[in-house]
Design a protein around this motif. Structure first.
Motif, PDB file in Angstrom:
ATOM      1  N   ARG A  77       0.834  -1.178   0.000  1.00 42.25           N
ATOM      2  CA  ARG A  77       0.000   0.000   0.000  1.00 42.25           C
ATOM      3  C   ARG A  77       0.870   1.230   0.000  1.00 42.25           C
ATOM      4  O   ARG A  77       1.695   1.417   0.881  1.00 42.25           O
ATOM      5  N   PRO A  78       0.723   2.109  -1.005  1.00 41.04           N
ATOM      6  CA  PRO A  78       1.527   3.319  -1.019  1.00 41.04           C
ATOM      7  C   PRO A  78       0.865   4.403  -0.180  1.00 41.04           C
ATOM      8  O   PRO A  78      -0.359   4.444  -0.073  1.00 41.04           O
ATOM      9  N   PHE A  79       1.675   5.261   0.408  1.00 37.34           N
ATOM     10  CA  PHE A  79       1.148   6.390   1.180  1.00 37.34           C
ATOM     11  C   PHE A  79       1.700   7.681   0.633  1.00 37.34           C
ATOM     12  O   PHE A  79       2.840   7.755   0.196  1.00 37.34           O
ATOM     13  N   ARG A  80       0.884   8.733   0.674  1.00 40.22           N
ATOM     14  CA  ARG A  80       1.327  10.054   0.254  1.00 40.22           C
ATOM     15  C   ARG A  80       2.414  10.494   1.226  1.00 40.22           C
ATOM     16  O   ARG A  80       2.232  10.457   2.437  1.00 40.22           O
ATOM     17  N   GLY A  81       3.570  10.913   0.690  1.00 43.87           N
ATOM     18  CA  GLY A  81       4.658  11.349   1.563  1.00 43.87           C
ATOM     19  C   GLY A  81       5.694  10.269   1.789  1.00 43.87           C
ATOM     20  O   GLY A  81       6.756  10.522   2.358  1.00 43.87           O
TER      21      GLY A  81
ATOM     22  N   PRO B  15     -18.622   2.863   5.240  1.00 45.24           N
ATOM     23  CA  PRO B  15     -17.244   2.390   5.412  1.00 45.24           C
ATOM     24  C   PRO B  15     -16.380   3.530   5.929  1.00 45.24           C
ATOM     25  O   PRO B  15     -16.654   4.690   5.639  1.00 45.24           O
ATOM     26  N   ALA B  16     -15.327   3.213   6.651  1.00 44.12           N
ATOM     27  CA  ALA B  16     -14.469   4.238   7.262  1.00 44.12           C
ATOM     28  C   ALA B  16     -13.949   5.198   6.201  1.00 44.12           C
ATOM     29  O   ALA B  16     -13.633   4.790   5.097  1.00 44.12           O
ATOM     30  N   ALA B  17     -13.863   6.464   6.536  1.00 42.76           N
ATOM     31  CA  ALA B  17     -13.430   7.475   5.561  1.00 42.76           C
ATOM     32  C   ALA B  17     -12.007   7.204   5.125  1.00 42.76           C
ATOM     33  O   ALA B  17     -11.124   7.005   5.940  1.00 42.76           O
ATOM     34  N   THR B  18     -11.788   7.160   3.833  1.00 42.65           N
ATOM     35  CA  THR B  18     -10.427   6.967   3.342  1.00 42.65           C
ATOM     36  C   THR B  18     -10.033   8.217   2.588  1.00 42.65           C
ATOM     37  O   THR B  18     -10.833   9.110   2.397  1.00 42.65           O
ATOM     38  N   GLY B  19      -8.830   8.241   2.101  1.00 45.94           N
ATOM     39  CA  GLY B  19      -8.417   9.348   1.257  1.00 45.94           C
ATOM     40  C   GLY B  19      -7.593  10.380   1.977  1.00 45.94           C
ATOM     41  O   GLY B  19      -6.992  11.224   1.342  1.00 45.94           O
ATOM     42  N   ASP B  20      -7.522  10.334   3.302  1.00 50.45           N
ATOM     43  CA  ASP B  20      -6.669  11.338   3.927  1.00 50.45           C
ATOM     44  C   ASP B  20      -5.457  10.704   4.577  1.00 50.45           C
ATOM     45  O   ASP B  20      -4.808  11.305   5.413  1.00 50.45           O
ATOM     46  N   GLU B  21      -5.146   9.467   4.171  1.00 47.80           N
ATOM     47  CA  GLU B  21      -3.971   8.843   4.767  1.00 47.80           C
ATOM     48  C   GLU B  21      -2.718   9.496   4.228  1.00 47.80           C
ATOM     49  O   GLU B  21      -2.641   9.886   3.070  1.00 47.80           O
ATOM     50  N   GLU B  22      -1.733   9.639   5.063  1.00 48.39           N
ATOM     51  CA  GLU B  22      -0.472  10.200   4.605  1.00 48.39           C
ATOM     52  C   GLU B  22       0.642   9.720   5.500  1.00 48.39           C
ATOM     53  O   GLU B  22       0.407   9.231   6.596  1.00 48.39           O
ATOM     54  N   ALA B  23       1.865   9.871   4.988  1.00 52.88           N
ATOM     55  CA  ALA B  23       3.035   9.461   5.766  1.00 52.88           C
ATOM     56  C   ALA B  23       4.030  10.597   5.733  1.00 52.88           C
ATOM     57  O   ALA B  23       5.150  10.440   5.286  1.00 52.88           O
ATOM     58  N   THR B  24       3.602  11.781   6.179  1.00 48.86           N
ATOM     59  CA  THR B  24       4.501  12.941   6.170  1.00 48.86           C
ATOM     60  C   THR B  24       5.042  13.162   7.579  1.00 48.86           C
ATOM     61  O   THR B  24       5.518  12.215   8.190  1.00 48.86           O
ATOM     62  N   ASP B 112      22.585   6.838   5.372  1.00 51.50           N
ATOM     63  CA  ASP B 112      23.940   6.907   5.911  1.00 51.50           C
ATOM     64  C   ASP B 112      24.013   7.760   7.152  1.00 51.50           C
ATOM     65  O   ASP B 112      24.863   7.539   8.009  1.00 51.50           O
ATOM     66  N   SER B 113      23.159   8.794   7.226  1.00 55.00           N
ATOM     67  CA  SER B 113      23.282   9.716   8.352  1.00 55.00           C
ATOM     68  C   SER B 113      21.923   9.974   8.972  1.00 55.00           C
ATOM     69  O   SER B 113      20.894   9.792   8.321  1.00 55.00           O
ATOM     70  N   PRO B 114      21.905  10.411  10.250  1.00 57.94           N
ATOM     71  CA  PRO B 114      20.615  10.717  10.889  1.00 57.94           C
ATOM     72  C   PRO B 114      19.871  11.809  10.141  1.00 57.94           C
ATOM     73  O   PRO B 114      18.653  11.806  10.061  1.00 57.94           O
ATOM     74  N   ASP B 115      20.624  12.737   9.521  1.00 57.97           N
ATOM     75  CA  ASP B 115      19.981  13.819   8.785  1.00 57.97           C
ATOM     76  C   ASP B 115      19.209  13.274   7.593  1.00 57.97           C
ATOM     77  O   ASP B 115      18.065  13.653   7.341  1.00 57.97           O
ATOM     78  N   GLU B 116      19.859  12.336   6.868  1.00 54.87           N
ATOM     79  CA  GLU B 116      19.182  11.723   5.722  1.00 54.87           C
ATOM     80  C   GLU B 116      17.949  10.968   6.176  1.00 54.87           C
ATOM     81  O   GLU B 116      16.878  11.075   5.580  1.00 54.87           O
ATOM     82  N   ALA B 117      18.087  10.218   7.264  1.00 54.02           N
ATOM     83  CA  ALA B 117      16.959   9.425   7.748  1.00 54.02           C
ATOM     84  C   ALA B 117      15.795  10.330   8.127  1.00 54.02           C
ATOM     85  O   ALA B 117      14.643  10.051   7.801  1.00 54.02           O
ATOM     86  N   ARG B 118      16.095  11.448   8.811  1.00 55.96           N
ATOM     87  CA  ARG B 118      15.005  12.329   9.246  1.00 55.96           C
ATOM     88  C   ARG B 118      14.380  13.055   8.052  1.00 55.96           C
ATOM     89  O   ARG B 118      13.197  13.388   8.076  1.00 55.96           O
ATOM     90  N   THR B 119      15.174  13.322   6.997  1.00 55.79           N
ATOM     91  CA  THR B 119      14.612  13.989   5.824  1.00 55.79           C
ATOM     92  C   THR B 119      13.697  13.042   5.068  1.00 55.79           C
ATOM     93  O   THR B 119      12.614  13.424   4.625  1.00 55.79           O
ATOM     94  N   LEU B 120      14.149  11.792   4.903  1.00 53.97           N
ATOM     95  CA  LEU B 120      13.346  10.846   4.124  1.00 53.97           C
ATOM     96  C   LEU B 120      12.147  10.324   4.904  1.00 53.97           C
ATOM     97  O   LEU B 120      11.138   9.955   4.320  1.00 53.97           O
ATOM     98  N   ILE B 121      12.270  10.255   6.244  1.00 55.01           N
ATOM     99  CA  ILE B 121      11.159   9.773   7.073  1.00 55.01           C
ATOM    100  C   ILE B 121      10.805  10.895   8.039  1.00 55.01           C
ATOM    101  O   ILE B 121      11.233  10.888   9.187  1.00 55.01           O
ATOM    102  N   PRO B 122      10.027  11.886   7.592  1.00 57.90           N
ATOM    103  CA  PRO B 122       9.799  13.095   8.404  1.00 57.90           C
ATOM    104  C   PRO B 122       9.183  12.810   9.768  1.00 57.90           C
ATOM    105  O   PRO B 122       9.419  13.565  10.706  1.00 57.90           O
ATOM    106  N   SER B 123       8.434  11.721   9.893  1.00 58.33           N
ATOM    107  CA  SER B 123       7.778  11.490  11.177  1.00 58.33           C
ATOM    108  C   SER B 123       8.757  11.048  12.255  1.00 58.33           C
ATOM    109  O   SER B 123       8.406  10.941  13.419  1.00 58.33           O
ATOM    110  N   LEU B 124      10.036  10.795  11.857  1.00 53.27           N
ATOM    111  CA  LEU B 124      11.038  10.383  12.849  1.00 53.27           C
ATOM    112  C   LEU B 124      11.483  11.538  13.721  1.00 53.27           C
ATOM    113  O   LEU B 124      12.110  11.335  14.761  1.00 53.27           O
TER     114      LEU B 124
END
Lengths: 171, 147
Positions: A77-81, B15-24, B112-124
């Protein structure tokens, strides 16, 4: 992102299959229906195992037996972001398409850093900055998914490489 | 309003509301919250095991074939034993407040670095200190297969 999810599916079995091998027919039907399907928000890649097959209930008026099957499957499942890696499948002048598993993500020119310019060398179009970064068919690219649209059976997505740590991967 | 009103219990539940899922910066994973996530290498190992187990054999669908090719190409760790070791290292992080999603992202992206990890995975952001993150990234890079 791959997940291991417990899902449920409702199967109807025709009376001609009622017999000792009914459970085999149900499993066949489950695998045929769900493995490899795309629901529009996620893709069911493979079924791991079946947790439970419920007691059958006869549907009034039709004679079919209804089973609720609970199973575990690997879903994608892909996620935005989300940041993902993918393989470039084609390059056009306003962007390029990247295959991330079964999903095709389009990265438009607006989402590509300005140093990467569209160039055509011979018959190969590519986005390159002339120095060390090139995006062409077959390159591996790290991108961030910016938007996803899903319909029954298909998913469309757009992505960006216009950020730090994104773009073509060194191979 | 004209017409009979339908009692609450008889109307179909939406059904549960979809469409606002995100991983920012915030993770809103909808019905995938708390679902165990797999990194690309883990998925490759699991798909291989399922294929070898025989039984129903493997699907010929487009989705399955493309996914198999994808995980074969992008898995950072080829050997099942290495994958288990990476899993052990990153699972320690689940105790420290990381979600399944973030753990699998760390194992997939191999920063390679914590900076890269935090940039690519903002929720970290704010969940781990720089040293802890650098330690984990170092452990994971040592196991990387560069073949």
């Amino acid at each position: 992102m791959f997940f291991v999810k417990v899902l449920e599916h409702r199967i109807h079995l025709h009376p001609s299959f009622f017999g000792a091998q009914a459970s085999d027919y149900i499993l066949d039907q489950l695998y045929r229906d769900r493995e490899g399907s795309n629901t529009g928000t996620m893709m069911i890649v493979a079924i791991i195992d079946v947790d439970d097959i419920s007691e059958p209930k006869i549907v009034p008026g039709s004679g079919y037996a209804e089973y609720d099957v609970s199973y575990r499957a690997i879903v994608w499942r892909p996620f935005r972001g989300e940041v993902v890696d993918g393989l470039v499948s084609s390059v056009v002048n306003n962007g390029f398409f990247v295959d991330v598993g079964g999903l095709s993500v389009f990265v438009s020119k607006a989402m590509i850093p300005p140093q990467l310019k569209y160039t055509v060398e011979g018959a190969t179009p590519s986005f390159t900055d002339g120095v060390d970064q090139t995006v062409e068919r077959g390159s591996q690219v790290r991108l961030r998914i910016k938007g996803i649209r899903g319909e029954m059976g298909q998913m469309f997505a757009i992505g960006s490489i216009r950020e730090d740590y994104l773009g073509p991967l060194l191979q | 309003m004209a017409g009979p009103t339908v009692p609450q219990s008889l109307s179909r539940r939406r059904p549960a509301a979809t469409g606002d899922e995100e991983a920012t910066n915030i993770l809103k994973l909808g019905d995938m919250t708390d679902t165990p996530a797999l990194s690309v290498a883990e998925c490759k190992v699991l798909l291989e095991q399922l294929a070898n187990k025989g039984g129903r054999g493997t699907s010929n669908s487009d989705v399955y074939t493309k996914t198999r090719e994808y995980v074969d190409m992008f898995a950072r760790f080829k050997d099942p034993k290495t994958v288990t070791q990476v899993d052990a290292i990153s699972s320690g992080l689940l105790m420290k407040g990381l979600t399944h999603f973030e753990r699998a992202q760390l194992a997939t992206l191999c920063c390679d670095s914590p900076d890269e990890a935090r940039t690519l995975i903002p929720s970290l952001e704010g969940k781990l200190s720089d040293e802890e993150l650098q330690d984990v990234l170092n452990d994971i890079s040592k196991l990387r297969d560069f073949s």
